[in-house]
Design a protein around this motif. Structure first.
Motif, PDB file in Angstrom:
ATOM      1  N   VAL A 169       0.845  -1.189   0.000  1.00 54.81           N
ATOM      2  CA  VAL A 169       0.000   0.000   0.000  1.00 54.81           C
ATOM      3  C   VAL A 169       0.889   1.250   0.000  1.00 54.81           C
ATOM      4  CG1 VAL A 169      -1.757   1.325   1.243  1.00 54.81           C
ATOM      5  CG2 VAL A 169      -1.835  -1.170   1.283  1.00 54.81           C
ATOM      6  N   ASN A 170       0.569   2.241  -0.847  1.00 54.74           N
ATOM      7  CA  ASN A 170       1.268   3.532  -0.847  1.00 54.74           C
ATOM      8  C   ASN A 170       2.779   3.400  -1.004  1.00 54.74           C
ATOM      9  OD1 ASN A 170      -1.293   4.410  -0.234  1.00 54.74           O
ATOM     10  ND2 ASN A 170      -0.625   5.949   1.208  1.00 54.74           N
ATOM     11  N   GLY A 171       3.228   2.460  -1.810  1.00 58.21           N
ATOM     12  CA  GLY A 171       4.653   2.322  -2.056  1.00 58.21           C
ATOM     13  C   GLY A 171       5.411   1.580  -0.974  1.00 58.21           C
ATOM     14  N   LYS A 172       4.723   1.083   0.033  1.00 59.62           N
ATOM     15  CA  LYS A 172       5.356   0.327   1.116  1.00 59.62           C
ATOM     16  C   LYS A 172       4.563  -0.959   1.351  1.00 59.62           C
ATOM     17  CE  LYS A 172       8.505   3.368   2.617  1.00 59.62           C
ATOM     18  NZ  LYS A 172       9.955   3.099   2.738  1.00 59.62           N
ATOM     19  N   PHE A 173       5.267  -1.968   1.834  1.00 60.81           N
ATOM     20  CA  PHE A 173       4.572  -3.162   2.303  1.00 60.81           C
ATOM     21  C   PHE A 173       4.075  -2.921   3.709  1.00 60.81           C
ATOM     22  CE2 PHE A 173       7.322  -4.994  -0.971  1.00 60.81           C
ATOM     23  CZ  PHE A 173       6.412  -5.792  -1.657  1.00 60.81           C
ATOM     24  N   CYS A 174       2.869  -3.378   3.998  1.00 60.51           N
ATOM     25  CA  CYS A 174       2.284  -3.194   5.326  1.00 60.51           C
ATOM     26  C   CYS A 174       2.545  -4.410   6.199  1.00 60.51           C
ATOM     27  CB  CYS A 174       0.772  -2.980   5.222  1.00 60.51           C
ATOM     28  SG  CYS A 174       0.303  -1.489   4.348  1.00 60.51           S
ATOM     29  N   LYS A 175       2.979  -4.148   7.386  1.00 62.89           N
ATOM     30  CA  LYS A 175       3.198  -5.189   8.375  1.00 62.89           C
ATOM     31  C   LYS A 175       1.860  -5.824   8.762  1.00 62.89           C
ATOM     32  CE  LYS A 175       5.835  -5.605  12.711  1.00 62.89           C
ATOM     33  NZ  LYS A 175       6.572  -4.800  13.722  1.00 62.89           N
ATOM     34  N   ASP A 176       1.880  -7.101   8.976  1.00 62.05           N
ATOM     35  CA  ASP A 176       0.686  -7.793   9.446  1.00 62.05           C
ATOM     36  C   ASP A 176       0.198  -7.119  10.728  1.00 62.05           C
ATOM     37  OD1 ASP A 176      -1.186  -9.513  10.579  1.00 62.05           O
ATOM     38  OD2 ASP A 176      -0.125 -11.326   9.955  1.00 62.05           O
ATOM     39  N   PRO A 177      -1.041  -6.600  10.759  1.00 61.69           N
ATOM     40  CA  PRO A 177      -1.534  -5.889  11.941  1.00 61.69           C
ATOM     41  C   PRO A 177      -1.388  -6.670  13.238  1.00 61.69           C
ATOM     42  CG  PRO A 177      -3.056  -5.616  10.121  1.00 61.69           C
ATOM     43  CD  PRO A 177      -2.041  -6.628   9.681  1.00 61.69           C
ATOM     44  N   LYS A 178      -1.396  -7.978  13.153  1.00 61.51           N
ATOM     45  CA  LYS A 178      -1.253  -8.799  14.360  1.00 61.51           C
ATOM     46  C   LYS A 178       0.152  -8.709  14.947  1.00 61.51           C
ATOM     47  CE  LYS A 178      -4.762 -12.154  12.873  1.00 61.51           C
ATOM     48  NZ  LYS A 178      -5.015 -13.559  12.485  1.00 61.51           N
ATOM     49  N   LEU A 179       1.109  -8.272  14.119  1.00 59.02           N
ATOM     50  CA  LEU A 179       2.500  -8.180  14.567  1.00 59.02           C
ATOM     51  C   LEU A 179       2.914  -6.754  14.919  1.00 59.02           C
ATOM     52  CD1 LEU A 179       4.139 -10.515  11.889  1.00 59.02           C
ATOM     53  CD2 LEU A 179       3.313 -11.126  14.185  1.00 59.02           C
ATOM     54  N   VAL A 180       2.011  -5.787  14.734  1.00 60.35           N
ATOM     55  CA  VAL A 180       2.314  -4.393  15.020  1.00 60.35           C
ATOM     56  C   VAL A 180       2.398  -4.160  16.526  1.00 60.35           C
ATOM     57  CG1 VAL A 180       1.376  -2.040  14.893  1.00 60.35           C
ATOM     58  CG2 VAL A 180       1.302  -3.527  12.884  1.00 60.35           C
ATOM     59  N   ASN A 181       3.358  -3.308  16.949  1.00 57.41           N
ATOM     60  CA  ASN A 181       3.477  -2.965  18.367  1.00 57.41           C
ATOM     61  C   ASN A 181       3.724  -1.471  18.516  1.00 57.41           C
ATOM     62  OD1 ASN A 181       6.401  -2.511  18.085  1.00 57.41           O
ATOM     63  ND2 ASN A 181       6.507  -4.753  17.893  1.00 57.41           N
ATOM     64  N   ALA A 182       3.771  -0.990  19.750  1.00 56.85           N
ATOM     65  CA  ALA A 182       3.890   0.453  20.010  1.00 56.85           C
ATOM     66  C   ALA A 182       5.167   1.047  19.435  1.00 56.85           C
ATOM     67  CB  ALA A 182       3.821   0.709  21.516  1.00 56.85           C
ATOM     68  N   GLU A 183       6.240   0.263  19.394  1.00 58.09           N
ATOM     69  CA  GLU A 183       7.519   0.757  18.874  1.00 58.09           C
ATOM     70  C   GLU A 183       7.427   1.155  17.401  1.00 58.09           C
ATOM     71  OE1 GLU A 183       7.291  -1.671  21.114  1.00 58.09           O
ATOM     72  OE2 GLU A 183       8.262  -0.445  22.668  1.00 58.09           O
TER      73      GLU A 183
END
Length: 222
Positions: free
Chosen positions: A45-59
Protein backbone atom coordinates in the motif's frame (compact mmCIF):
# COMPACT_ATOMS: atom_id res chain seq x y z
CA UNK A 1 12.35 22.23 30.09
CA UNK A 2 9.06 23.69 31.34
CA UNK A 3 9.38 26.48 28.77
CA UNK A 4 9.18 23.82 26.10
CA UNK A 5 5.61 22.86 27.04
CA UNK A 6 3.74 25.67 25.28
CA UNK A 7 5.87 25.36 22.18
CA UNK A 8 5.33 21.62 22.14
CA UNK A 9 1.61 22.30 21.94
CA UNK A 10 2.26 24.71 19.06
CA UNK A 11 4.20 22.03 17.22
CA UNK A 12 1.42 19.50 17.73
CA UNK A 13 -1.17 21.98 16.49
CA UNK A 14 0.99 22.66 13.46
CA UNK A 15 1.27 18.96 12.76
CA UNK A 16 -2.49 18.57 13.05
CA UNK A 17 -3.00 21.44 10.60
CA UNK A 18 -0.54 19.91 8.17
CA UNK A 19 -2.42 16.63 8.36
CA UNK A 20 -5.76 18.31 7.70
CA UNK A 21 -4.53 20.11 4.57
CA UNK A 22 -2.73 17.09 3.15
CA UNK A 23 -4.04 16.14 -0.26
CA UNK A 24 -0.97 14.46 -1.70
CA UNK A 25 -0.60 11.20 0.19
CA UNK A 26 -3.44 8.79 -0.62
CA UNK A 27 -6.11 8.59 2.07
CA UNK A 28 -5.68 5.69 4.51
CA UNK A 29 -7.95 2.72 3.86
CA UNK A 30 -7.33 1.14 7.27
CA UNK A 31 -6.31 2.17 10.80
CA UNK A 32 -2.60 1.96 9.98
CA UNK A 33 -0.12 0.46 7.56
CA UNK A 34 3.21 0.01 9.35
CA UNK A 35 5.89 -0.01 6.66
CA UNK A 36 8.18 -3.03 6.35
CA UNK A 37 10.87 -3.91 3.83
CA UNK A 38 10.11 -7.62 3.95
CA UNK A 39 7.02 -8.44 1.86
CA UNK A 40 6.43 -11.82 3.50
CA UNK A 41 2.92 -11.90 4.96
CA UNK A 42 2.41 -8.24 4.03
CA UNK A 43 0.16 -6.06 1.87
CA UNK A 44 1.51 -3.48 -0.60
CA UNK A 45 0.00 0.00 0.00
CA UNK A 46 1.27 3.53 -0.85
CA UNK A 47 4.65 2.32 -2.06
CA UNK A 48 5.36 0.33 1.12
CA UNK A 49 4.57 -3.16 2.30
CA UNK A 50 2.28 -3.19 5.33
CA UNK A 51 3.20 -5.19 8.38
CA UNK A 52 0.69 -7.79 9.45
CA UNK A 53 -1.53 -5.89 11.94
CA UNK A 54 -1.25 -8.80 14.36
CA UNK A 55 2.50 -8.18 14.57
CA UNK A 56 2.31 -4.39 15.02
CA UNK A 57 3.48 -2.96 18.37
CA UNK A 58 3.89 0.45 20.01
CA UNK A 59 7.52 0.76 18.87
CA UNK A 60 6.29 0.95 15.27
CA UNK A 61 4.86 4.39 16.11
CA UNK A 62 7.77 5.64 18.23
CA UNK A 63 10.94 7.67 17.64
CA UNK A 64 13.19 8.65 20.54
CA UNK A 65 15.94 11.24 20.64
CA UNK A 66 14.46 14.35 19.05
CA UNK A 67 15.63 16.24 22.15
CA UNK A 68 19.25 15.69 21.02
CA UNK A 69 20.71 18.64 19.05
CA UNK A 70 21.82 17.91 15.50
CA UNK A 71 25.43 18.41 14.41
CA UNK A 72 25.79 21.88 12.85
CA UNK A 73 29.54 21.58 12.29
CA UNK A 74 29.32 21.84 8.50
CA UNK A 75 29.63 24.47 5.75
CA UNK A 76 26.04 25.63 6.14
CA UNK A 77 26.02 25.60 9.95
CA UNK A 78 22.69 23.80 10.11
CA UNK A 79 21.23 20.34 10.59
CA UNK A 80 17.83 18.85 9.78
CA UNK A 81 16.68 15.75 11.65
CA UNK A 82 13.75 14.48 9.57
CA UNK A 83 11.31 12.06 11.15
CA UNK A 84 9.51 10.54 8.17
CA UNK A 85 8.14 7.12 7.30
CA UNK A 86 11.69 5.74 7.16
CA UNK A 87 12.19 6.66 10.85
CA UNK A 88 8.67 5.85 12.10
CA UNK A 89 7.17 3.01 10.03
CA UNK A 90 3.75 3.72 11.54
CA UNK A 91 3.61 7.02 9.60
CA UNK A 92 2.98 5.08 6.40
CA UNK A 93 -0.26 6.30 4.70
CA UNK A 94 -0.84 8.97 7.39
CA UNK A 95 0.41 11.89 5.27
CA UNK A 96 2.53 13.69 7.87
CA UNK A 97 6.13 14.01 9.09
CA UNK A 98 8.21 16.10 11.49
CA UNK A 99 11.64 17.71 11.47
CA UNK A 100 13.98 19.22 14.05
CA UNK A 101 16.12 22.06 12.66
CA UNK A 102 19.29 23.18 14.44
CA UNK A 103 21.25 26.27 13.43
CA UNK A 104 24.69 27.42 14.57
CA UNK A 105 25.12 31.21 14.87
CA UNK A 106 24.57 32.56 11.34
CA UNK A 107 23.77 29.04 10.17
CA UNK A 108 21.71 28.58 7.01
CA UNK A 109 19.21 26.00 5.84
CA UNK A 110 19.86 26.84 2.17
CA UNK A 111 17.21 27.47 -0.49
CA UNK A 112 15.36 24.22 -1.16
CA UNK A 113 11.95 22.80 -1.97
CA UNK A 114 9.77 19.96 -0.70
CA UNK A 115 8.11 18.53 -3.82
CA UNK A 116 5.52 16.55 -1.88
CA UNK A 117 4.70 18.63 1.19
CA UNK A 118 3.74 21.98 2.69
CA UNK A 119 5.85 22.94 5.73
CA UNK A 120 4.78 24.75 8.90
CA UNK A 121 7.66 25.87 11.12
CA UNK A 122 7.74 27.06 14.75
CA UNK A 123 10.80 28.73 16.31
CA UNK A 124 11.70 27.35 19.73
CA UNK A 125 14.93 29.26 20.38
CA UNK A 126 16.72 32.14 18.65
CA UNK A 127 15.72 34.23 15.67
CA UNK A 128 15.47 33.21 12.02
CA UNK A 129 15.21 35.13 8.78
CA UNK A 130 12.91 32.98 6.65
CA UNK A 131 11.33 33.31 3.25
CA UNK A 132 9.90 31.67 0.16
CA UNK A 133 9.69 32.67 -3.51
CA UNK A 134 6.60 32.26 -5.69
CA UNK A 135 6.67 30.57 -9.08
CA UNK A 136 7.30 32.22 -12.47
CA UNK A 137 6.75 34.82 -13.74
CA UNK A 138 6.41 36.87 -10.52
CA UNK A 139 9.14 35.24 -8.38
CA UNK A 140 7.91 37.30 -5.44
CA UNK A 141 9.79 36.93 -2.17
CA UNK A 142 7.80 36.64 1.07
CA UNK A 143 10.19 37.04 3.99
CA UNK A 144 10.06 37.64 7.73
CA UNK A 145 12.30 37.57 10.81
CA UNK A 146 10.88 35.04 13.28
CA UNK A 147 11.43 34.92 17.02
CA UNK A 148 10.73 32.36 19.73
CA UNK A 149 7.12 31.18 19.43
CA UNK A 150 6.58 32.53 15.91
CA UNK A 151 5.14 30.24 13.22
CA UNK A 152 5.59 30.47 9.43
CA UNK A 153 4.25 28.41 6.51
CA UNK A 154 6.13 27.42 3.33
CA UNK A 155 3.70 26.33 0.57
CA UNK A 156 4.32 23.01 -1.16
CA UNK A 157 6.95 22.98 -3.90
CA UNK A 158 8.15 26.59 -3.46
CA UNK A 159 11.79 27.50 -2.86
CA UNK A 160 12.35 28.55 0.75
CA UNK A 161 15.12 29.03 3.32
CA UNK A 162 15.92 29.82 6.97
CA UNK A 163 18.93 31.83 8.18
CA UNK A 164 19.94 32.28 11.82
CA UNK A 165 20.37 36.02 12.29
CA UNK A 166 21.06 35.76 16.03
CA UNK A 167 24.37 35.62 17.87
CA UNK A 168 23.61 32.24 19.43
CA UNK A 169 22.24 28.86 18.29
CA UNK A 170 18.66 28.60 17.06
CA UNK A 171 16.17 25.75 17.14
CA UNK A 172 12.94 25.14 15.24
CA UNK A 173 10.52 22.30 14.61
CA UNK A 174 8.55 21.78 11.41
CA UNK A 175 5.55 19.70 10.41
CA UNK A 176 5.19 18.58 6.79
CA UNK A 177 2.06 17.40 5.03
CA UNK A 178 3.55 14.17 3.68
CA UNK A 179 4.97 11.01 5.18
CA UNK A 180 7.95 11.51 2.85
CA UNK A 181 8.02 15.15 1.63
CA UNK A 182 11.38 14.94 -0.15
CA UNK A 183 13.96 17.74 -0.34
CA UNK A 184 15.63 19.35 -3.34
CA UNK A 185 18.45 21.69 -2.30
CA UNK A 186 18.75 24.08 -5.23
CA UNK A 187 22.52 24.63 -5.32
CA UNK A 188 23.26 20.92 -4.83
CA UNK A 189 20.85 19.93 -7.59
CA UNK A 190 22.11 22.50 -10.11
CA UNK A 191 25.85 22.39 -9.43
CA UNK A 192 26.24 18.93 -7.90
CA UNK A 193 24.16 16.75 -10.23
CA UNK A 194 25.52 13.36 -11.31
CA UNK A 195 26.60 13.52 -14.09
CA UNK A 196 27.15 17.29 -14.14
CA UNK A 197 24.81 19.51 -16.12
CA UNK A 198 26.47 20.78 -19.30
CA UNK A 199 28.58 23.93 -18.92
CA UNK A 200 26.83 25.32 -22.01
CA UNK A 201 23.48 24.98 -20.28
CA UNK A 202 24.58 26.55 -16.98
CA UNK A 203 26.59 29.41 -18.46
CA UNK A 204 23.62 30.40 -20.61
CA UNK A 205 21.14 29.97 -17.76
CA UNK A 206 23.15 32.05 -15.26
CA UNK A 207 24.78 34.38 -17.80
CA UNK A 208 28.27 33.98 -16.31
CA UNK A 209 31.66 32.78 -17.49
CA UNK A 210 32.43 29.05 -17.64
CA UNK A 211 35.08 29.46 -14.93
CA UNK A 212 32.41 30.64 -12.48
CA UNK A 213 30.29 27.56 -13.19
CA UNK A 214 33.31 25.25 -12.92
CA UNK A 215 34.21 26.79 -9.56
CA UNK A 216 30.67 26.30 -8.30
CA UNK A 217 30.56 22.69 -9.52
CA UNK A 218 33.80 22.01 -7.66
CA UNK A 219 32.21 23.30 -4.44
CA UNK A 220 29.34 20.82 -4.73
CA UNK A 221 31.27 17.89 -6.18
CA UNK A 222 30.77 14.79 -4.03
Amino acid sequence: MARFGVLSVAVLLGLQAALLVSGFDPSPLQDFCVAVDEPKSAVFVNGKFCKDPKLVNAEDFLFQGLNIPGNTNNKQGSNVTLINVDRIPGLNTLGISLARLDYAPYGLNPPHTHPRGTEILVVVEGSLLVGFVTSNPDNKLFTKVLYKGDVFVFPIGLIHFQFNVGHGPALAFAGLSSQNPGTITIANAVFGSKPPISLDVLTKAFQVDEKVIEALQMQFKA
